[in-house]
Design a protein around this motif. Sequence first.
Motif, mmCIF file in Angstrom:
data_model
loop_
_atom_site.group_PDB
_atom_site.id
_atom_site.type_symbol
_atom_site.label_atom_id
_atom_site.label_comp_id
_atom_site.label_asym_id
_atom_site.label_seq_id
_atom_site.Cartn_x
_atom_site.Cartn_y
_atom_site.Cartn_z
ATOM 1 N N GLN A 38 0.832 -1.203 0.000
ATOM 2 C CA GLN A 38 0.000 0.000 0.000
ATOM 3 C C GLN A 38 0.869 1.256 0.000
ATOM 4 O O GLN A 38 0.491 2.288 -0.539
ATOM 5 C CB GLN A 38 -0.924 -0.019 1.229
ATOM 6 C CG GLN A 38 -1.853 1.181 1.331
ATOM 7 C CD GLN A 38 -2.738 1.105 2.569
ATOM 8 O OE1 GLN A 38 -2.730 0.099 3.276
ATOM 9 N NE2 GLN A 38 -3.490 2.162 2.829
ATOM 10 N N PHE A 39 2.065 1.131 0.623
ATOM 11 C CA PHE A 39 2.971 2.274 0.719
ATOM 12 C C PHE A 39 4.190 2.049 -0.163
ATOM 13 O O PHE A 39 4.434 0.940 -0.652
ATOM 14 C CB PHE A 39 3.399 2.508 2.175
ATOM 15 C CG PHE A 39 2.279 2.942 3.075
ATOM 16 C CD1 PHE A 39 2.035 4.290 3.288
ATOM 17 C CD2 PHE A 39 1.443 2.011 3.683
ATOM 18 C CE1 PHE A 39 1.001 4.693 4.111
ATOM 19 C CE2 PHE A 39 0.412 2.417 4.503
ATOM 20 C CZ PHE A 39 0.179 3.762 4.709
ATOM 21 N N ASP A 40 4.988 3.101 -0.310
ATOM 22 C CA ASP A 40 6.158 3.053 -1.174
ATOM 23 C C ASP A 40 7.190 2.072 -0.639
ATOM 24 O O ASP A 40 7.578 2.117 0.532
ATOM 25 C CB ASP A 40 6.772 4.461 -1.271
ATOM 26 C CG ASP A 40 7.957 4.472 -2.214
ATOM 27 O OD1 ASP A 40 7.739 4.402 -3.418
ATOM 28 O OD2 ASP A 40 9.089 4.541 -1.693
ATOM 29 N N TYR A 41 7.663 1.170 -1.493
ATOM 30 C CA TYR A 41 8.604 0.129 -1.083
ATOM 31 C C TYR A 41 9.898 0.731 -0.540
ATOM 32 O O TYR A 41 10.453 0.256 0.441
ATOM 33 C CB TYR A 41 8.911 -0.786 -2.262
ATOM 34 C CG TYR A 41 9.802 -1.959 -1.896
ATOM 35 C CD1 TYR A 41 9.263 -3.139 -1.421
ATOM 36 C CD2 TYR A 41 11.192 -1.867 -2.031
ATOM 37 C CE1 TYR A 41 10.070 -4.206 -1.077
ATOM 38 C CE2 TYR A 41 12.018 -2.929 -1.696
ATOM 39 C CZ TYR A 41 11.452 -4.090 -1.218
ATOM 40 O OH TYR A 41 12.248 -5.151 -0.871
ATOM 41 N N GLU A 42 10.399 1.763 -1.207
ATOM 42 C CA GLU A 42 11.656 2.372 -0.770
ATOM 43 C C GLU A 42 11.520 3.001 0.614
ATOM 44 O O GLU A 42 12.458 2.978 1.418
ATOM 45 C CB GLU A 42 12.108 3.419 -1.786
ATOM 46 C CG GLU A 42 12.538 2.814 -3.111
ATOM 47 C CD GLU A 42 13.065 3.859 -4.073
ATOM 48 O OE1 GLU A 42 13.041 5.061 -3.708
ATOM 49 O OE2 GLU A 42 13.515 3.483 -5.167
ATOM 50 N N GLU A 43 10.348 3.551 0.911
ATOM 51 C CA GLU A 43 10.111 4.107 2.253
ATOM 52 C C GLU A 43 10.141 3.002 3.298
ATOM 53 O O GLU A 43 10.726 3.157 4.373
ATOM 54 C CB GLU A 43 8.757 4.816 2.287
ATOM 55 C CG GLU A 43 8.412 5.389 3.659
ATOM 56 C CD GLU A 43 7.008 5.954 3.711
ATOM 57 O OE1 GLU A 43 6.552 6.268 4.826
ATOM 58 O OE2 GLU A 43 6.356 6.066 2.644
ATOM 59 N N ILE A 44 9.524 1.886 2.966
ATOM 60 C CA ILE A 44 9.522 0.753 3.897
ATOM 61 C C ILE A 44 10.943 0.248 4.119
ATOM 62 O O ILE A 44 11.376 -0.018 5.240
ATOM 63 C CB ILE A 44 8.634 -0.387 3.354
ATOM 64 C CG1 ILE A 44 7.212 0.104 3.148
ATOM 65 C CG2 ILE A 44 8.645 -1.578 4.313
ATOM 66 C CD1 ILE A 44 6.340 -0.881 2.375
ATOM 67 N N GLU A 45 11.688 0.100 3.049
ATOM 68 C CA GLU A 45 13.062 -0.397 3.125
ATOM 69 C C GLU A 45 13.926 0.510 3.989
ATOM 70 O O GLU A 45 14.793 0.049 4.739
ATOM 71 C CB GLU A 45 13.626 -0.506 1.713
ATOM 72 C CG GLU A 45 14.848 -1.390 1.620
ATOM 73 C CD GLU A 45 15.231 -1.648 0.176
ATOM 74 O OE1 GLU A 45 15.660 -2.776 -0.138
ATOM 75 O OE2 GLU A 45 15.111 -0.704 -0.652
ATOM 76 N N ALA A 46 13.687 1.834 3.897
ATOM 77 C CA ALA A 46 14.453 2.782 4.717
ATOM 78 C C ALA A 46 14.109 2.644 6.199
ATOM 79 O O ALA A 46 14.954 2.875 7.076
ATOM 80 C CB ALA A 46 14.171 4.203 4.233
ATOM 81 N N GLU A 47 12.866 2.268 6.476
ATOM 82 C CA GLU A 47 12.430 2.138 7.873
ATOM 83 C C GLU A 47 12.963 0.864 8.519
ATOM 84 O O GLU A 47 13.050 0.784 9.741
ATOM 85 C CB GLU A 47 10.898 2.134 7.954
ATOM 86 C CG GLU A 47 10.250 3.483 7.727
ATOM 87 C CD GLU A 47 10.511 4.444 8.879
ATOM 88 O OE1 GLU A 47 10.627 3.981 10.035
ATOM 89 O OE2 GLU A 47 10.622 5.651 8.624
ATOM 90 N N VAL A 48 13.313 -0.136 7.714
ATOM 91 C CA VAL A 48 13.716 -1.430 8.256
ATOM 92 C C VAL A 48 14.897 -1.314 9.209
ATOM 93 O O VAL A 48 14.924 -1.908 10.279
ATOM 94 C CB VAL A 48 14.032 -2.420 7.113
ATOM 95 C CG1 VAL A 48 14.772 -3.648 7.660
ATOM 96 C CG2 VAL A 48 12.756 -2.871 6.443
ATOM 97 N N ILE A 50 15.856 1.140 11.030
ATOM 98 C CA ILE A 50 15.431 1.761 12.290
ATOM 99 C C ILE A 50 14.675 0.751 13.140
ATOM 100 O O ILE A 50 14.912 0.614 14.352
ATOM 101 C CB ILE A 50 14.547 2.995 12.008
ATOM 102 C CG1 ILE A 50 15.356 4.039 11.227
ATOM 103 C CG2 ILE A 50 13.997 3.579 13.298
ATOM 104 C CD1 ILE A 50 14.537 5.219 10.760
ATOM 105 N N VAL A 51 13.771 0.027 12.498
ATOM 106 C CA VAL A 51 12.983 -0.978 13.215
ATOM 107 C C VAL A 51 13.883 -2.048 13.816
ATOM 108 O O VAL A 51 13.692 -2.475 14.960
ATOM 109 C CB VAL A 51 11.939 -1.601 12.259
ATOM 110 C CG1 VAL A 51 11.352 -2.873 12.856
ATOM 111 C CG2 VAL A 51 10.839 -0.598 11.964
ATOM 112 N N GLU A 52 14.887 -2.488 13.071
ATOM 113 C CA GLU A 52 15.783 -3.527 13.585
ATOM 114 C C GLU A 52 16.575 -3.037 14.795
ATOM 115 O O GLU A 52 16.820 -3.797 15.743
ATOM 116 C CB GLU A 52 16.710 -4.014 12.475
ATOM 117 C CG GLU A 52 15.967 -4.818 11.413
ATOM 118 C CD GLU A 52 16.897 -5.320 10.311
ATOM 119 O OE1 GLU A 52 18.033 -4.810 10.223
ATOM 120 O OE2 GLU A 52 16.474 -6.201 9.538
ATOM 121 N N LEU A 53 16.982 -1.780 14.783
ATOM 122 C CA LEU A 53 17.677 -1.215 15.951
ATOM 123 C C LEU A 53 16.754 -1.191 17.167
ATOM 124 O O LEU A 53 17.169 -1.515 18.289
ATOM 125 C CB LEU A 53 18.165 0.205 15.632
ATOM 126 C CG LEU A 53 19.375 0.319 14.704
ATOM 127 C CD1 LEU A 53 19.618 1.786 14.343
ATOM 128 C CD2 LEU A 53 20.615 -0.283 15.345
#
Length: 243
Positions: A38-48, A50-53
């Motif tokens: 539903q959202f931009d793939y590149e935005e999700i990839e950039a968030e990964v 941060i989420v992993e930290l």
Amino acid sequence: MEDQRKQGIVKELKEFLEISKSKWMEDEWGDGGDWFFQFDYEEIEAEVQIVELLLDRALPSWQKGELTDSNSPPFELQRRGCRRAIKWLEKQEMIERLLEPEAPQLSASTLHQWVWDAARSQWASGHFRDAVSAAARVVSNRTQQKVDRRDKSEWNLIQESFSLKHPEERKPRLRLTPDDGGDTFKNLHEGAGFLAQGLFRGIRNPSNHDVLPELTENEALEQLAAFSLLARWIDKAEVVRAV
């Protein structure tokens, strides 16, 4: 982890779960497909990253036992970690409270009989400071009876009774162990005397001379327990008189 930080991590993880939702869609020929977001793939990839930290900080074991295969949707490993971490953070306080060792309970009725019998009636009416004072008086009176002295009372008498000096005429001593001249004998008897001084000067005497605020039930129980220990030492001690 303080509540504000915990809430911030939960918020970030939930947002990632929302933006990383995907759906498998077959292609028009029916011989394949792909995952769509539903959202931009590149935005999700950039968030990964941060989420992993955040997952590493909140739940270091978030990847333990987690496996994905080629059929799994993208970011499925991180999404599973988010779900696990959110559940942990939301219930951490309750779980840690349930798993911590059960704290021992002290019942007033298990205190030394001199102390609790003296304090019982005042305690029942909620007069906790008076209950402690009553217990202190009885400990003093019982010591007078045990060593057969009326010329002194309270900590003065108890400290003198536990003195390291040999018994004298009309000045018997209380002995928790035989006098072998060793450090244990010295420590036990000096300790008993100092405990008596601390309790009577720090608790009993101020209550006699000043109008002090009422004790809480827990504070009073702690003070009764201290007098109970002193009472046990006095009660079990052997009276040694001058020959």
